[in-house]
Scaffold this motif. Structure first.
Motif, PDB file in Angstrom:
ATOM      1  N   GLU A 301       1.036  -1.367  -0.118  1.00  0.00           N
ATOM      2  CA  GLU A 301      -0.073  -0.021  -0.150  1.00  0.00           C
ATOM      3  C   GLU A 301       0.817   1.069  -0.024  1.00  0.00           C
ATOM      4  OE1 GLU A 301      -2.664   0.083   3.083  1.00  0.00           O
ATOM      5  OE2 GLU A 301      -4.005  -1.567   2.185  1.00  0.00           O
ATOM      6  N   GLU A 302       0.295   2.267  -0.557  1.00  0.00           N
ATOM      7  CA  GLU A 302       0.848   3.747  -0.736  1.00  0.00           C
ATOM      8  C   GLU A 302      -0.131   4.547  -0.252  1.00  0.00           C
ATOM      9  OE1 GLU A 302       3.004   4.475  -3.995  1.00  0.00           O
ATOM     10  OE2 GLU A 302       4.685   3.160  -3.717  1.00  0.00           O
ATOM     11  N   LYS A 303      -0.278   5.237   0.644  1.00  0.00           N
ATOM     12  CA  LYS A 303      -1.257   6.463   1.354  1.00  0.00           C
ATOM     13  C   LYS A 303      -2.451   5.856   1.081  1.00  0.00           C
ATOM     14  CE  LYS A 303       1.608  10.102  -0.868  1.00  0.00           C
ATOM     15  NZ  LYS A 303       1.775  11.298  -1.682  1.00  0.00           N
ATOM     16  N   GLY A 304      -2.542   4.644   1.882  1.00  0.00           N
ATOM     17  CA  GLY A 304      -3.852   4.023   2.221  1.00  0.00           C
ATOM     18  C   GLY A 304      -4.356   3.427   0.662  1.00  0.00           C
ATOM     19  N   LYS A 305      -3.813   3.263  -0.498  1.00  0.00           N
ATOM     20  CA  LYS A 305      -4.354   2.783  -1.521  1.00  0.00           C
ATOM     21  C   LYS A 305      -3.521   1.394  -1.805  1.00  0.00           C
ATOM     22  CE  LYS A 305      -5.579   7.249  -3.520  1.00  0.00           C
ATOM     23  NZ  LYS A 305      -7.355   6.893  -3.184  1.00  0.00           N
ATOM     24  N   LYS A 306      -4.125   0.489  -2.384  1.00  0.00           N
ATOM     25  CA  LYS A 306      -3.375  -0.773  -2.814  1.00  0.00           C
ATOM     26  C   LYS A 306      -2.665  -0.603  -3.988  1.00  0.00           C
ATOM     27  CE  LYS A 306      -6.922  -3.845  -0.954  1.00  0.00           C
ATOM     28  NZ  LYS A 306      -7.939  -2.765  -0.323  1.00  0.00           N
ATOM     29  N   VAL A 307      -1.317  -1.050  -4.057  1.00  0.00           N
ATOM     30  CA  VAL A 307      -0.284  -0.903  -5.296  1.00  0.00           C
ATOM     31  C   VAL A 307      -0.514  -1.931  -6.370  1.00  0.00           C
ATOM     32  CG1 VAL A 307       2.019  -0.830  -5.962  1.00  0.00           C
ATOM     33  CG2 VAL A 307       1.186   0.489  -3.736  1.00  0.00           C
ATOM     34  N   LEU A 308      -0.985  -1.328  -7.410  1.00  0.00           N
ATOM     35  CA  LEU A 308      -1.267  -2.378  -8.709  1.00  0.00           C
ATOM     36  C   LEU A 308       0.052  -3.090  -8.877  1.00  0.00           C
ATOM     37  CD1 LEU A 308      -3.136   0.003 -10.776  1.00  0.00           C
ATOM     38  CD2 LEU A 308      -4.119  -2.049  -9.501  1.00  0.00           C
ATOM     39  N   PHE A 309       0.151  -4.358  -9.345  1.00  0.00           N
ATOM     40  CA  PHE A 309       1.033  -5.068  -9.820  1.00  0.00           C
ATOM     41  C   PHE A 309       1.673  -4.828 -11.184  1.00  0.00           C
ATOM     42  CE2 PHE A 309      -1.067  -8.779  -7.355  1.00  0.00           C
ATOM     43  CZ  PHE A 309      -0.505  -8.055  -6.297  1.00  0.00           C
ATOM     44  N   ILE A 310       1.123  -3.551 -11.697  1.00  0.00           N
ATOM     45  CA  ILE A 310       1.741  -3.320 -13.261  1.00  0.00           C
ATOM     46  C   ILE A 310       1.825  -1.825 -12.914  1.00  0.00           C
ATOM     47  CG2 ILE A 310      -0.833  -3.009 -13.697  1.00  0.00           C
ATOM     48  CD1 ILE A 310      -0.014  -3.991 -16.592  1.00  0.00           C
ATOM     49  N   ARG A 311       2.757  -1.102 -14.050  1.00  0.00           N
ATOM     50  CA  ARG A 311       2.984   0.086 -14.010  1.00  0.00           C
ATOM     51  C   ARG A 311       3.206   0.551 -15.518  1.00  0.00           C
ATOM     52  NH1 ARG A 311       3.437   5.020 -14.389  1.00  0.00           N
ATOM     53  NH2 ARG A 311       3.963   6.484 -12.532  1.00  0.00           N
TER      54      ARG A 311
END
Length: 534
Positions: A301-311
């Motif tokens: 997580e970053e700033k309360g949001k789930k980090v996606l596995f793709i960018r």
């Protein structure tokens, strides 16, 4: 009939510019610069050259996307220039006055030296360019032919040269010459890196706003090691995808209006396909949250949001590059190609409305490179591009969509072809069987991606093939035929046989084997993503 002074711009070696650094944030900033080269950086130059406000310039620039059927300069002689098309580092621009057009080229390229150092532009021009049917296609082909000549004729130096009295930046090998105020110690960095960092902030803000509108609660990360990897099983992949025969398909446009419409729809379909892939990634995260064990995955997580596995890194036209969790690369690459080709070949809303490419359907190829997260990023990217080239070579032979991949282990050197040739010389057979076709009816059935995935599943569902036995077979393949034959004889005595693959039962024949790929990809294709997996 109206004619104009036409100028065709093209950024040379976009990938080299974007991936010249091993830091992801630099890559993202460089990609944003290329994407907005003619929508943002060119605005003040147009305003200065033609003596109009920047707001007027923006209206002219945005017109071709919003109203592709409207040619402003045909309707109003007071309009000094017009964007024919601008996307992915390439732009076709028309001018009423040749002298002012050349002045724009001069001032724009000078501005890039200061505000986007490292960008190299190839330029071609043509007087009396006709945009009407019957003439546009020929004039456009002339421009592209000239551009190809100019690209290979001159390579301008666009970065401040190194001197004996300046420090060299280890990441890019260029001169350190700009003080970066965000660093507490007042660190100096190269000018090209400074601008990339500035534009990276803009890219992150725009992309996050779009993501928030579509899938709230999720975010993209700028850190390579936050894509869901776990300690001890930390693999990242770069996926490079490119459409087949798209350049020639664009040059078939009969008019400027059709050329614009093709460009707009190409961009729309690629972006829609990518956001559909993002939706797929959010569903994977939701599925993992419901599982008791998720080996190889860790939801961050970053700033309360789930980090996606793709960018995403590059997203323009038919050219897509993204970085993702190593165990999702093959799955996501296949998913994107199937989504994109389905949309492109749709008779009502797809690209086929404007005409078919050379092989009578829209197809694409993907190259995948998987490596430890700390592996030099540019090297991984290079391998993904070379893998894509091999897939495209196969597509030119047999048509269709193909995927090629490479897993970087240890300190492999040289290009992909030499690495694979060296391994083939060590043994009497090739350890790599791909590229793999997305056509399930591929004549050589073992060359289909479906067959590869089925083999992976059968190995894991067979009780005789425990993980230790799979590792032993893989080691045997790396030792040679005698080791393979000896181990398989031992396994057959216990009841364990190789998966039956369309006429294959022996480990190798005709100097090749499909089984080594299956053994390699077992580590990088979660069983629960395979059809029927649990």
């Amino acid at each position: 009939m109206s004619t104009y002074y036409a100028v065709l711009f093209d950024v040379v070696s976009i990938q080299k510019y974007v991936f010249s650094s091993n830091e992801l944030v630099d890559n993202l900033g460089a990609s944003h610069i290329v994407k907005n080269l003619f929508d943002a950086l060119a605005v003040p130059v147009f305003a200065h050259v033609f003596g109009i406000t920047e707001e007027e310039v923006k209206k002219i620039i945005n017109s071709w996307k919003r109203q592709p059927q409207l040619v402003l300069m045909d309707k109003n002689l007071e309009v000094p220039f017009e964007i024919g098309m601008a996307d992915g580092g390439k732009a076709l621009i028309f001018f009423q006055d040749k002298i002012l057009g050349k002045k724009f080229i001069k001032e724009f390229t000078r501005k890039l030296l200061i505000e986007a150092p490292g960008i190299q532009l190839a330029v071609a021009d043509k007087e009396n360019f006709r945009i009407t049917e019957g003439s546009f296609k020929n004039d456009l082909n002339d421009l592209f032919n000239q551009l190809m000549i100019n690209r290979n004729r001159f390579f301008p130096e666009t970065i401040l040269p190194n001197h004996g009295i300046t420090t060299i930046y280890s990441q890019s090998g260029t001169s350190i010459n700009t003080k970066w105020p965000r660093c507490e110690t007042g660190q100096y960095i190269p000018a090209e890196k400074a601008f990339k960092l500035i534009y990276a902030d803009e890219e992150k803000k725009e992309l996050q706003e779009e993501l928030e509108n579509r899938y709230p609660g999720f975010c993209f990360t700028d850190e390579v090691d936050k894509l869901g990897q776990t300690e001890g099983d930390n693999y990242t992949a770069v996926v490079h995808i490119d459409g087949n025969g798209i350049g020639k398909w664009f040059q078939q446009s009969a008019t400027l209006i059709e050329y614009r419409q093709r460009s707009n729809d190409m961009r729309r379909i690629t972006e829609e396909s990518f956001w559909k892939l993002v939706e797929e990634t959010t569903e994977i995260i939701k599925k993992l949250e419901q599982m008791e064990e998720t080996p190889g995955f860790s939801i961050k997580e970053e700033k309360g949001k789930k980090v996606l596995f793709i960018r995403p890194i590059i997203l323009g036209g038919d050219d897509v590059t993204f970085i993702c969790h190593g165990k999702l690369a093959l799955y996501l690459a296949e998913k994107f190609i199937r989504i994109w080709t389905s949309k492109a070949n749709d008779k009502e809303h797809g690209l086929v409305r404007y005409g078919l490419p050379a092989n009578n359907e829209f197809t694409a190829c993907a190259g995948i490179a998987i490596a430890k997260t700390k592996y030099p990023f540019y090297r991984v990217y290079q391998m993904s591009v070379q893998s894509c080239s091999m897939a495209k070579h196969k597509a030119r032979e047999k048509n269709g969509s193909w995927i090629d991949y490479h897993i970087l282990m240890g300190s492999e050197s040289g290009d992909l072809t030499s690495i694979r040739n060296d391994k083939s010389k060590t043994f009497d057979y090739s350890l790599y069987y791909g590229p793999y076709s997305l056509d399930d009816q591929e004549t050589d059935c073992c060359k289909s991606l479906k067959s590869l995935k089925q083999g992976i599943k059968e190995f894991q569902f067979d009780n005789y093939w425990a993980r230790s036995n799979l590792n032993s077979l893989r080691m045997a393949f790396n030792l040679g035929k005698e080791a393979v034959d000896s181990f398989l004889t031992h396994m057959e005595a216990k009841g364990g046989k190789l998966p039956y693959r369309h006429g294959w039962r022996q480990a190798y024949k005709d100097c090749s084997t499909p089984y080594y790929d299956m053994l390699e990809m077992i580590e990088f294709y979660p069983l629960w993503l395979l059809e029927g997996g649990q």
